[in-house]
Write an enzyme that holds these catalytic residues in place. Structure first.
Site, mmCIF file in Angstrom:
data_model
loop_
_atom_site.group_PDB
_atom_site.id
_atom_site.type_symbol
_atom_site.label_atom_id
_atom_site.label_comp_id
_atom_site.label_asym_id
_atom_site.label_seq_id
_atom_site.Cartn_x
_atom_site.Cartn_y
_atom_site.Cartn_z
ATOM 1 N N SER A 1 97.574 63.222 54.057
ATOM 2 C CA SER A 1 96.901 62.122 53.358
ATOM 3 C C SER A 1 95.837 62.721 52.456
ATOM 4 O O SER A 1 95.324 63.824 52.729
ATOM 5 C CB SER A 1 96.247 61.174 54.367
ATOM 6 O OG SER A 1 95.343 60.279 53.729
ATOM 7 N N TYR A 30 90.861 59.587 61.724
ATOM 8 C CA TYR A 30 92.070 59.682 60.913
ATOM 9 C C TYR A 30 91.968 60.843 59.929
ATOM 10 O O TYR A 30 92.900 61.647 59.798
ATOM 11 C CB TYR A 30 92.299 58.369 60.166
ATOM 12 C CG TYR A 30 93.551 58.372 59.320
ATOM 13 C CD1 TYR A 30 94.809 58.219 59.905
ATOM 14 C CD2 TYR A 30 93.474 58.535 57.941
ATOM 15 C CE1 TYR A 30 95.963 58.226 59.130
ATOM 16 C CE2 TYR A 30 94.622 58.535 57.158
ATOM 17 C CZ TYR A 30 95.863 58.388 57.755
ATOM 18 O OH TYR A 30 97.005 58.412 56.986
#
Length: 265
Positions: free
Chosen positions: A141, A154
């Protein structure tokens, strides 16, 4: 990249990015092993792809956060010598301030984004190395290099995915095995939900890429030999500058002495 009687394994394949990877790889001639939790969606996708592309498609219903299910998928990767590509796509996000989260929030992200990804890579790579052929795609990501007030865990898990991939790239540089890290920005998938803490509707219009465009860009990057692919970044010089600064920073640490600003009276 093409294939003949070779198999691609895609995790998180029942929807979104994983489902698109499955379709694109079937179109490139790969047989498939699709891994996800939802049997109905997996079976529907398998039927569609086998009919449309004439490929052999197997389904493995598994929750990769569960030990028994993860071990079953590891066994498939170790035993099936036709596997030439693994897309480590399965992941989960829980966007909320860490102090307001639960241990379950953190544990689920670590279990799927880090532990499962690592174990599946270890299950498949020895075979790739032995055959001197294979491709590992790890979906990270943009938050691998940036943390938001609600993405602490995350972002940390995706930073692991990026650095894990880069380490493997160095280890495997003299082999025929490829490792690609893909860093999507906001993508139209079910990761954005009320459960995640940020629904898709909360994202700014014009900033969200379709899963189809994301995967097409990622595969184009793979075809071009990219080790790290930023599908939505138009100026690749930004990444090159960032990476060069990283190398320079690490080099600057190799002095053996404290920096002057820490020793002044």
């Amino acid at each position: 990249m093409s294939a003949s009687s070779k198999t691609a394994v895609v995790t998180g394949a029942s929807s979104g990015i994983g489902a698109v990877y499955a379709e694109r790889l079937a179109a490139r001639g790969f047989d498939l092993i699709l891994v996800a939790r939802r049997a109905d969606r997996l079976n529907a996708l398998a039927d569609k792809l086998s009919t449309t592309h004439g490929r052999k498609v197997q389904v493995v219903v598994a929750d990769l956060a569960q030990e028994g299910d993860l071990a079953r998928v590891e066994d498939v990767l170790r035993r099936d010598e036709s596997v030439r590509l693994l897309v480590n796509n399965a992941g989960i996000a829980r966007f909320r301030p860490f102090a307001q989260s639960t241990i379950e929030d953190s544990g689920s992200q670590i279990a799927l984004n880090i532990t499962a990804l690592t174990r599946l890579a270890l299950a498949v790579l020895p075979g790739f190395v032995a055959r001197n052929e294979g491709t590992l795609i790890n979906v990270a990501s943009i938050l691998a290099v940036h943390a938001l007030p609600v993405s602490t865990v995350y972002s940390a898990t995706k930073a692991y995915v990026l650095q894990f991939s880069r380490g493997l790239q160095q280890e495997l540089a003299t082999t025929g095995v490829k490792v690609q890290a893909v860093l999507p920005a906001a993508t139209e998938t079910e990761i954005w939900s009320d459960d995640s803490g940020v629904p898709l509707s909360a994202l700014a219009k014009g900033t969200v890429m379709s899963a189809g465009d994301l995967v097409d860009a990622a595969l184009a990057g793979l075809d071009q030999g990219e080790a790290v692919t930023w599908p939505s970044v138009g100026d690749v010089g930004l990444w090159n500058t960032f990476d060069a600064a990283r190398v320079a920073l690490v080099g600057a640490t190799q002095t053996g002495t404290p920096a002057a600003r820490y020793t002044k009276a």
